[in-house]
Enzyme design. Structure first.
Site, PDB file in Angstrom:
ATOM      1  N   VAL A  64       0.910  -1.206  -0.026  1.00  0.00           N
ATOM      2  CA  VAL A  64       0.250  -0.042   0.106  1.00  0.00           C
ATOM      3  C   VAL A  64       0.807   1.156   0.040  1.00  0.00           C
ATOM      4  O   VAL A  64       1.581   1.378   0.733  1.00  0.00           O
ATOM      5  CB  VAL A  64      -0.983   0.049   1.104  1.00  0.00           C
ATOM      6  CG1 VAL A  64      -1.835   1.239   1.131  1.00  0.00           C
ATOM      7  CG2 VAL A  64      -1.870  -1.235   1.149  1.00  0.00           C
ATOM      8  N   ALA A 109       4.586   3.821   2.949  1.00  0.00           N
ATOM      9  CA  ALA A 109       4.093   2.716   2.342  1.00  0.00           C
ATOM     10  C   ALA A 109       4.112   1.739   3.353  1.00  0.00           C
ATOM     11  O   ALA A 109       4.802   1.863   4.653  1.00  0.00           O
ATOM     12  CB  ALA A 109       4.811   2.586   1.151  1.00  0.00           C
ATOM     13  N   LYS A 110       3.326   0.389   3.128  1.00  0.00           N
ATOM     14  CA  LYS A 110       3.877  -0.675   3.843  1.00  0.00           C
ATOM     15  C   LYS A 110       3.475  -2.098   3.078  1.00  0.00           C
ATOM     16  O   LYS A 110       2.665  -1.885   2.077  1.00  0.00           O
ATOM     17  CB  LYS A 110       2.839  -0.663   5.105  1.00  0.00           C
ATOM     18  CG  LYS A 110       3.379  -1.503   6.386  1.00  0.00           C
ATOM     19  CD  LYS A 110       4.466  -0.725   7.067  1.00  0.00           C
ATOM     20  CE  LYS A 110       5.166  -1.502   8.025  1.00  0.00           C
ATOM     21  NZ  LYS A 110       5.805  -0.575   8.935  1.00  0.00           N
ATOM     22  N   GLY A 111       3.901  -2.953   3.217  1.00  0.00           N
ATOM     23  CA  GLY A 111       3.609  -4.216   2.788  1.00  0.00           C
ATOM     24  C   GLY A 111       3.436  -5.254   3.594  1.00  0.00           C
ATOM     25  O   GLY A 111       3.974  -5.138   4.979  1.00  0.00           O
TER      26      GLY A 111
END
Ligand code: GLU
Length: 420
Positions: A64, A109-111
């Site tokens: 995201v 962001a992050k995953g």
């Protein structure tokens, strides 16, 4: 407003609530506030891999990007069994506020991949990482989005990501991830950065409160990359490491645990549990022991409405992301506990990630002493800005940190305007 998307998760609700409260306090323009509530883009992927047994298993992965107003996006990748779209989106949003607060030229962001990394072999983890990277490859790049380690991932994960991305480009691209091993473009001091940053902000907090670190009793929940480094550095500064917890349980000795011996015990047995000369407690009990400084550096939602009034520490430094629920926050505030929030306390990681990225883009590497000195300067300045704003506005440190982080992102939106 964001109801039509499946962001259902406690952390997402909390993060939006915090944004709404801070937006009201900042008197944010409604249109900009509305835009801040949504991620710029969110990708959900299936990650099929061949397991050691020969069978195929399919995992679900996410990446995201919250916003790109201040620059490319930046944030970790986590492997955990309860990862979901809402959590990853909330964590991406928190990365936006964190990067902005620290003055880094990034959006958040992050995953995540929904899995239990402890149950996977090294080969399975490599397959998972490479296939996940291939699935999100359109979203990452050195001037687009730069992943880094988070819960359940490490330097090796980043090396596999960098290699997979580089293979598709036909050349080595070190700037696509940070938190890499030193030999392939990592930065000196990156592994220690989050723990070190916690110690720098604790120093400032203690100074403002007229206290010293030396002789203070410390409890650390989580003995991974963040908790173990913070524990070692505080111990070296003369603090008493009274309690340490990991995923298996906790050890407690009010007279102090020897960090060197504890690290050797963990290296040999894989857990702090069973360390000689310490009482064994569970992960919840350790948080409530009599101590001065508590560092939750494991997973989210550890300090809640049902245990916040039993916490004895006078300072909490959030090593993990989202370890305190809003209800607990209110209780701690009423009790006069100083909470140094995640976006500030654990920001040392992304600050040195930024240094690593800059070094990678220039193929010019700095000495560890330079990294450490710059990190200390950035952490100290950020803490003092947040402390001053908190005092001026009469708000707690979390509110002050979010006000500063959100305000800068909102200003970026205002300056850039709305396309087309
Ligand atoms: N995962 C870390 C965090 O939550 C570091 C992110 C990064 O270095 O990009 O801040």
């Amino acid at each position: 407003m964001t109801d039509h998307l499946d962001f259902e998760s406690d952390l997402f609700r909390t993060t939006i609530q915090q944004l709404d409260q801070v937006a009201a306090r900042l008197n944010l323009d409604d249109d900009i506030h509305e835009r801040l509530r949504y991620p710029r883009r969110a990708l959900v992927v299936s990650v099929p891999i061949r397991m050691d047994s020969g069978k195929t298993a399919v995992f679900t992965g996410y990446r995201v990007h919250h916003n790109t107003v201040l620059g490319p996006t930046k944030g970790g990748l986590r492997y955990a069994p309860d990862v979901n779209l809402g959590e990853v989106t909330a964590l991406a949003m928190l990365m936006s506020w964190k990067c902005s607060l620290m003055g880094l030229p990034y959006g958040g962001a992050k995953g995540g991949v929904r899995c239990t990394p402890r149950d996977l072999s090294r080969t399975e983890l490599e397959h998972l990482t490479r296939r996940y990277t291939a699935e999100i490859i359109l979203l990452i790049g050195p001037d687009l989005d730069i992943p880094a380690p988070d819960l359940g991932t490490d330097e090796q994960t980043m090396a596999w990501m960098m290699d997979t991305y580089s293979m598709t480009q036909g050349r080595t691209v070190p700037g696509v991830v940070t938190g890499k091993p030193l030999l392939v473009g990592g930065s000196a001091g990156r592994r220690e950065a989050t723990g070190r940053g916690i110690v720098y902000v604790l120093y400032q907090a203690a100074r403002h409160l007229g206290q010293e670190i030396r002789g203070r009793k410390v409890v650390v929940q989580g003995f991974g990359n963040v908790g173990s480094v913070a524990a070692r550095l505080l111990w070296r500064e003369g603090a008493i490491l009274a309690g340490v917890a990991d995923y298996k349980g906790a050890v407690w000795n009010p007279n102090g645990l020897d960090v060197g011996e504890l690290e050797r015990h963990v290296a040999a047995s894989g857990t702090v549990v069973g360390f000689p000369g310490a009482d064994v407690l569970n992960n919840a009990e350790i948080l409530e022991q009599p101590c001065d400084i508590l560092i939750p550096a494991a997973i989210g939602s550890q300090i809640r409405e049902d245990n916040a009034d039993r916490i004895k520490a006078s300072i909490i430094a959030e090593g993990a992301n989202g370890p305190t629920t809003p209800e607990a926050d209110r209780i701690l505030k009423d009790r006069g506990v100083t909470v140094i929030p995640d976006v500030l306390a654990n920001a040392g990681g992304v600050v040195v990630s930024y240094f690593e990225w800059v070094q990678g883009l220039q193929y010019y590497f700095w000495r560890e002493s330079e990294i450490t000195a710059r990190l200390q300067e950035v952490m100290t300045r950020a803490f003092n800005r947040v402390w001053a704003l908190g005092t001026k506005e009469g708000v707690d440190l979390r509110t002050a940190a979010l006000m500063e982080g959100i305000r800068r992102v909102a200003e970026g939106y205002k300056i850039r305007g709305l396309y087309p």
